[in-house]
Design an enzyme around this catalytic site. Structure first.
Site: not given
Ligand code: CA2
Length: 151
Positions: A10-11, A18, A23, A79, A82, A103, A105, A112
């Site tokens: 997701p996301n 963003r 990221y 990946n 969340a 896996e 990230h 974090r």
């Molecule tokens: O660090 C990572 O790759 C995560 O898997 C990214 C997830 C986060 O919930 C994990 O804890 C760590 C979030 C992905 C959302 O990515 C976004 C990218 C740009 C703007 C907003 C969200």
């Protein structure tokens, strides 16, 4: 050609648009291109997927498990976004489908918030890549390829 699943939760479709401080500025389309180029060097085909829906991710993991069993795929780079920190269903899918999986990230989740420190996926992953930015996708690809070669 043998294929590898690169799966995003997701996301991650928002990548590069963003939160660049966390990221980076690379988009998911850029990541896909990077993975295809690198996989080509390893003589692997890439199936690149992203979904915001847990059930869809589970179906793709099952599909990959069947392909691994048939000798058509070496497994997955995942990946889980969340869902990493919440999803027993994804844990069960990886375990149940017996998918060799790395896996991944982008960020260092251990630097974090506390709620990002636990992963439901890590116990069923063959390996984990954390905190290398989007370069982690390429590292994970090489790691999975290495594990497949080692048998
Ligand atoms: O660090 C990572 O790759 C995560 O898997 C990214 C997830 C986060 O919930 C994990 O804890 C760590 C979030 C992905 C959302 O990515 C976004 C990218 C740009 C703007 C907003 C969200």
């Amino acid at each position: 050609m043998t294929w590898v699943l690169i799966l995003n939760g997701p996301n991650l479709n928002l990548l590069g648009t963003r939160k660049p401080e966390t990221y980076g500025r690379t988009t998911l389309a850029d990541v896909e291109k990077m993975c295809r180029e690198e996989a080509g060097k390893l003589r692997l085909e890439v199936t690149f997927r992203q979904s915001n829906h847990e059930g869809r991710l589970i179906d793709w993991i099952h599909e990959c498990g069947a392909a691994v069993k048939a000798g058509e795929s070496i497994g997955a780079v995942f990946n889980p976004g969340a869902f990493t920190h919440t999803s027993v269903a994804l844990h069960d899918a990886v375990e149940g489908a017996s998918v060799p999986l790395i896996e991944l990230h982008i960020s260092n989740v251990h630097q974090r918030e506390e709620f990002r420190h636990h992963s439901y996926i890590s116990p069923v992953a063959r390996g984990i890549i954390v905190g290398f930015g989007v370069a982690g996708y390429v590292l994970a690809l090489h790691g999975l390829h290495q594990l497949a070669r080692a048998g």
